[in-house]
Design a protein around this motif. Structure first.
Motif, short mmCIF file in Angstrom:
data_model
loop_
_atom_site.label_atom_id
_atom_site.label_comp_id
_atom_site.label_asym_id
_atom_site.label_seq_id
_atom_site.Cartn_x
_atom_site.Cartn_y
_atom_site.Cartn_z
N UNK A 179 64.88 45.03 14.08
CA UNK A 179 64.64 46.15 14.97
C UNK A 179 63.16 46.25 15.38
N UNK A 180 62.27 46.31 14.39
CA UNK A 180 60.85 46.56 14.69
C UNK A 180 60.15 45.36 15.30
N UNK A 181 60.76 44.18 15.30
CA UNK A 181 60.11 43.02 15.88
C UNK A 181 59.78 43.24 17.36
N UNK A 182 60.58 44.07 18.03
CA UNK A 182 60.27 44.40 19.42
C UNK A 182 58.95 45.18 19.52
N UNK A 183 58.75 46.10 18.59
CA UNK A 183 57.51 46.89 18.59
C UNK A 183 56.31 46.02 18.24
N UNK A 184 56.51 45.05 17.35
CA UNK A 184 55.44 44.13 17.00
C UNK A 184 55.08 43.25 18.19
N UNK A 185 56.10 42.80 18.91
CA UNK A 185 55.85 42.04 20.13
C UNK A 185 55.03 42.85 21.12
N UNK A 186 55.35 44.15 21.26
CA UNK A 186 54.60 45.00 22.18
C UNK A 186 53.14 45.13 21.74
N UNK A 187 52.91 45.33 20.45
CA UNK A 187 51.53 45.45 19.98
C UNK A 187 50.73 44.19 20.28
N UNK A 188 51.32 43.03 20.05
CA UNK A 188 50.61 41.77 20.33
C UNK A 188 50.38 41.59 21.82
N UNK A 189 51.37 41.96 22.62
CA UNK A 189 51.25 41.83 24.08
C UNK A 189 50.24 42.81 24.65
N UNK A 190 50.22 44.01 24.12
CA UNK A 190 49.32 45.05 24.63
C UNK A 190 47.90 44.89 24.10
N UNK A 191 47.76 44.55 22.82
CA UNK A 191 46.46 44.63 22.14
C UNK A 191 45.85 43.26 21.84
N UNK A 192 46.66 42.30 21.40
CA UNK A 192 46.13 40.98 21.06
C UNK A 192 46.45 40.59 19.64
N UNK A 193 45.87 39.49 19.20
CA UNK A 193 46.19 38.92 17.88
C UNK A 193 45.73 39.80 16.73
N UNK A 194 46.51 39.77 15.67
CA UNK A 194 46.18 40.47 14.42
C UNK A 194 45.46 39.51 13.49
N UNK A 195 44.42 40.01 12.84
CA UNK A 195 43.62 39.18 11.94
C UNK A 195 44.06 39.33 10.48
N UNK A 196 44.36 40.56 10.07
CA UNK A 196 44.67 40.82 8.66
C UNK A 196 45.72 41.91 8.54
N UNK A 197 46.57 41.77 7.51
CA UNK A 197 47.66 42.72 7.28
C UNK A 197 47.65 43.16 5.82
N UNK A 198 47.89 44.44 5.60
CA UNK A 198 48.23 44.97 4.29
C UNK A 198 49.55 45.71 4.43
N UNK A 199 50.44 45.61 3.44
CA UNK A 199 51.78 46.14 3.67
C UNK A 199 52.51 46.47 2.38
N UNK A 200 53.51 47.36 2.55
CA UNK A 200 54.51 47.65 1.53
C UNK A 200 55.87 47.63 2.21
N UNK A 201 56.88 47.20 1.48
CA UNK A 201 58.25 47.29 1.99
C UNK A 201 59.20 47.38 0.81
N UNK A 202 60.42 47.87 1.10
CA UNK A 202 61.39 48.05 0.02
C UNK A 202 62.79 48.14 0.63
N UNK A 203 63.77 48.07 -0.25
CA UNK A 203 65.17 48.32 0.13
C UNK A 203 65.60 49.55 -0.66
N UNK A 204 65.58 50.69 0.01
CA UNK A 204 65.73 51.97 -0.67
C UNK A 204 67.16 52.51 -0.66
#
Length: 350
Positions: A179-204
């Motif tokens: 689902x969110x891959x579309x939003x990530x595509x928009x961020x890259x298209x609108x803003x440009x490349x990402x250099x660094x990521x910090x993250x958390x994820x889970x299956x709740x």
């Protein structure tokens, strides 16, 4: 007239049928699905006569110019490479693959066979998103400091229980990949490349192998910061999808249950009349031409004009790379540095 075939007669294939049927210069010629009953039902519904349970036999049809691949994500590499080797142009549903190794193999096959490849990231064509892109291109924001992408949706257990491959890491992925891959595509298209990521994820909440909730902090190459929030567990239905951008001379947010409406739009050097014109245009037609139809129409023009599609295979790879980077950052519980294709090394192949 370009002849299309669709492989994979599931839910998303219906969007491809509508897009092809509503596009000038396109004809839906054939369908393919390993499930004979589903294939026959789909073919009967849309009055398609050329039906194949064998993808290899479909590829033998010289009349077919373009193939829409709408199968589970884990099957994309094999099918796309076969299609490319058969000299068929490809419309590939997102995500284009589940690993960068598979994505690169697809890109290589398309390049070697001189076939066009587009990945289905249709949200770029939403009127509100187009207005946001234009505002960035016109430097209305000045220096951008912060961006945000939020996806608060519901995909209930019944959604995942439709098929055994849904929610698996090998064939499908979770909320970021699907689902969110579309939003990530928009961020890259609108803003440009990402250099660094910090993250958390889970299956709740959902009984699936992949994640149903994820958060990430991004640092873009030119210094901007960003936040991603994505979940498929909002009760009882989709609540919000939004993209927000904040700069020194402007701020904007597009949102709603889907990011089709302008919720906030203020710029230092834009008159009230100009703002009302932009917001009014979006309000009057928030959905525009369906994104899948825009993808199909652009592919037709790309073939006819012998040019790259607007959404390229490399764009699909970039969105996948960002998803995988978030996965890596969450799994190692530390910042993850991205290396984009063409740089000294590449990460995120697993």
């Amino acid at each position: 007239m370009l002849n299309f075939a669709i492989v994979g007669c599931g839910h998303v294939a219906k969007k491809h049928v509508q897009a092809i049927n509503n596009s000038e210069g396109a004809r839906l010629y054939a369908l393919c699905d390993a499930n004979a009953n589903q294939l026959q039902q789909f073919g009967s519904t849309y009055d398609i006569k050329h039906l194949f349970t064998s993808f290899e036999k479909l590829l033998d049809q010289q009349e077919i110019d373009i193939i829409s691949i709408c199968t589970p994500s884990g099957t994309h590499r094999k099918l796309a490479i076969q299609a490319a080797n058969a000299k068929k142009h490809i419309v590939l549903e997102k995500p284009m693959a589940l690993t960068l190794t598979d994505a690169d193999a697809i890109l290589k096959a398309c390049d070697e066979n001189d076939v066009k490849l587009t990945v289905v990231h249709p949200n770029r064509f939403r009127p509100a998103v187009v207005a946001l892109k234009q505002a960035i291109q016109e430097n209305k924001f000045g220096t951008i400091s912060y961006v945000n992408a939020t996806l608060r949706w519901n995909r209930n257990q019944a959604y995942y229980d439709q098929a055994s491959w849904r929610g698996t890491k090998e064939q499908d992925g979770g909320v970021l990949m699907n689902q969110a891959i579309h939003n990530l595509d928009l961020l890259l298209w609108l803003i440009g490349d990402v250099e660094q990521v910090q993250a958390y994820m889970d299956t709740r909440i959902r009984n699936i192998e992949a994640e149903d909730v994820a958060t990430a902090i991004l640092r873009f190459k030119d210094g901007m910061l960003g936040v991603i929030e994505a979940t498929s567990t909002i009760y009882p239905k989709n609540l919000e999808e939004s993209i927000s951008i904040f700069g020194e001379t402007g701020s904007a947010e597009i949102g709603g249950p889907t990011a089709n409406w302008i919720k906030h739009w203020v710029f230092d050097h834009e008159t009230e009349a100009e703002t009302e014109k932009i917001m009014g245009k979006v309000e009057n037609d928030p959905f525009g031409i369906p994104g899948h139809q825009m993808i199909i129409q652009d592919m037709i023009k790309a073939v006819e004009q012998d040019r790259a599609p607007i959404v390229t295979g490399e764009d699909g790879r970039n969105a996948l790379a960002l998803v995988l980077a978030i996965y890596h950052a969450a799994e190692q519980n530390s910042p993850y540095e991205l290396q984009w294709k063409g740089e000294e090394k590449e990460d995120g192949n697993d």
